[in-house]
Design a protein around this motif. Sequence first.
Motif, mmCIF file in Angstrom:
data_model
loop_
_atom_site.group_PDB
_atom_site.id
_atom_site.type_symbol
_atom_site.label_atom_id
_atom_site.label_comp_id
_atom_site.label_asym_id
_atom_site.label_seq_id
_atom_site.Cartn_x
_atom_site.Cartn_y
_atom_site.Cartn_z
ATOM 1 N N ARG A 6 0.848 -1.181 0.000
ATOM 2 C CA ARG A 6 0.000 0.000 0.000
ATOM 3 C C ARG A 6 0.891 1.240 0.000
ATOM 4 O O ARG A 6 2.056 1.172 0.437
ATOM 5 N N GLN A 7 0.371 2.297 -0.471
ATOM 6 C CA GLN A 7 1.139 3.527 -0.503
ATOM 7 C C GLN A 7 1.409 4.011 0.930
ATOM 8 O O GLN A 7 0.528 4.014 1.776
ATOM 9 N N GLY A 8 2.658 4.400 1.156
ATOM 10 C CA GLY A 8 3.038 4.830 2.496
ATOM 11 C C GLY A 8 3.752 3.723 3.237
ATOM 12 O O GLY A 8 4.523 2.953 2.660
ATOM 13 N N THR A 9 3.496 3.591 4.532
ATOM 14 C CA THR A 9 4.198 2.629 5.383
ATOM 15 C C THR A 9 3.593 1.237 5.277
ATOM 16 O O THR A 9 2.385 1.060 5.434
ATOM 17 N N ASN A 10 4.454 0.259 4.999
ATOM 18 C CA ASN A 10 4.066 -1.145 4.967
ATOM 19 C C ASN A 10 4.774 -1.863 6.113
ATOM 20 O O ASN A 10 5.926 -1.559 6.420
ATOM 21 N N VAL A 11 4.082 -2.814 6.711
ATOM 22 C CA VAL A 11 4.617 -3.508 7.879
ATOM 23 C C VAL A 11 4.988 -4.945 7.501
ATOM 24 O O VAL A 11 4.143 -5.710 7.029
ATOM 25 N N ILE A 12 6.257 -5.275 7.685
ATOM 26 C CA ILE A 12 6.763 -6.631 7.453
ATOM 27 C C ILE A 12 6.979 -7.280 8.812
ATOM 28 O O ILE A 12 7.692 -6.730 9.663
ATOM 29 N N THR A 13 6.352 -8.418 9.044
ATOM 30 C CA THR A 13 6.510 -9.121 10.311
ATOM 31 C C THR A 13 6.991 -10.545 10.045
ATOM 32 O O THR A 13 6.594 -11.172 9.058
ATOM 33 N N VAL A 14 7.850 -11.015 10.921
ATOM 34 C CA VAL A 14 8.415 -12.359 10.809
ATOM 35 C C VAL A 14 8.193 -13.078 12.131
ATOM 36 O O VAL A 14 8.557 -12.570 13.198
ATOM 37 N N GLN A 15 7.604 -14.253 12.051
ATOM 38 C CA GLN A 15 7.354 -15.081 13.233
ATOM 39 C C GLN A 15 8.305 -16.263 13.197
ATOM 40 O O GLN A 15 8.411 -16.972 12.185
ATOM 41 N N LEU A 16 9.030 -16.482 14.276
ATOM 42 C CA LEU A 16 9.971 -17.610 14.322
ATOM 43 C C LEU A 16 10.033 -18.187 15.723
ATOM 44 O O LEU A 16 9.538 -17.594 16.683
ATOM 45 N N ALA A 17 10.629 -19.359 15.828
ATOM 46 C CA ALA A 17 10.791 -20.032 17.115
ATOM 47 C C ALA A 17 12.242 -20.475 17.242
ATOM 48 O O ALA A 17 12.804 -21.055 16.307
ATOM 49 N N ILE A 18 12.838 -20.210 18.397
ATOM 50 C CA ILE A 18 14.269 -20.452 18.579
ATOM 51 C C ILE A 18 14.492 -21.376 19.772
ATOM 52 O O ILE A 18 13.904 -21.179 20.842
#
Length: 199
Positions: A99-111
């Motif tokens: 989308r125009q403007g701020t885009n949110v990238i999220t990553v889910q992981l388990a360590i």
Amino acid sequence: FTISDASTPPIDASVWQPTALPHRSTRPVEHDLTAYWYRLNYIVDAPAEPVWLLFPKLRSGGNVYVNGLLIGRISRADALTQRRWFRPYMFVIPPVALRQGTNVITVQLAIREPLTSFGEVFIGGEEDIRPMYDRLLFWENTVTEVASVLCLIVGGLTLLIWVRRRQEALYGMFSVCALFWGVRTLVFRMAEVPMSQWV
């Protein structure tokens, strides 16, 4: 980033902690497997072309979301299996997900390892990201596999020489070292290990 077992990114802004990438810290010891969320913002002026996303090191696997849309899934560690990926990963973000403007990238992981590690993330066009991905894949994956096979071949040939010339003890010792190193590297880089065999 935040530590959370939630299936979706936590909404409460107070639980998120700012950090620089790459991020490394000691993992909390309360659980054998600790779930993390990482969140990054990416600004787009006009989302007309696909955007490429590169993770040079995403060792524990994970799910990658852009504005809540799942764009990539790499098998993660779970209660029965330990997973470690010694290679880069690249994903394409379709314009419809941006989308125009701020885009949110999220990553889910388990360590599971004692040290939490989340590497740098590169975002750009295919002409910038793909050469980086190809270069990293070659050095991180291909070179290591070729070196392991060469160790096994050299170790096997040297062992044959030692069998015919038992008085040459150095041949025997070298062959054992080469074979051991080749097997050790192949085993160390196994992507999936059952927890019953995990040390």
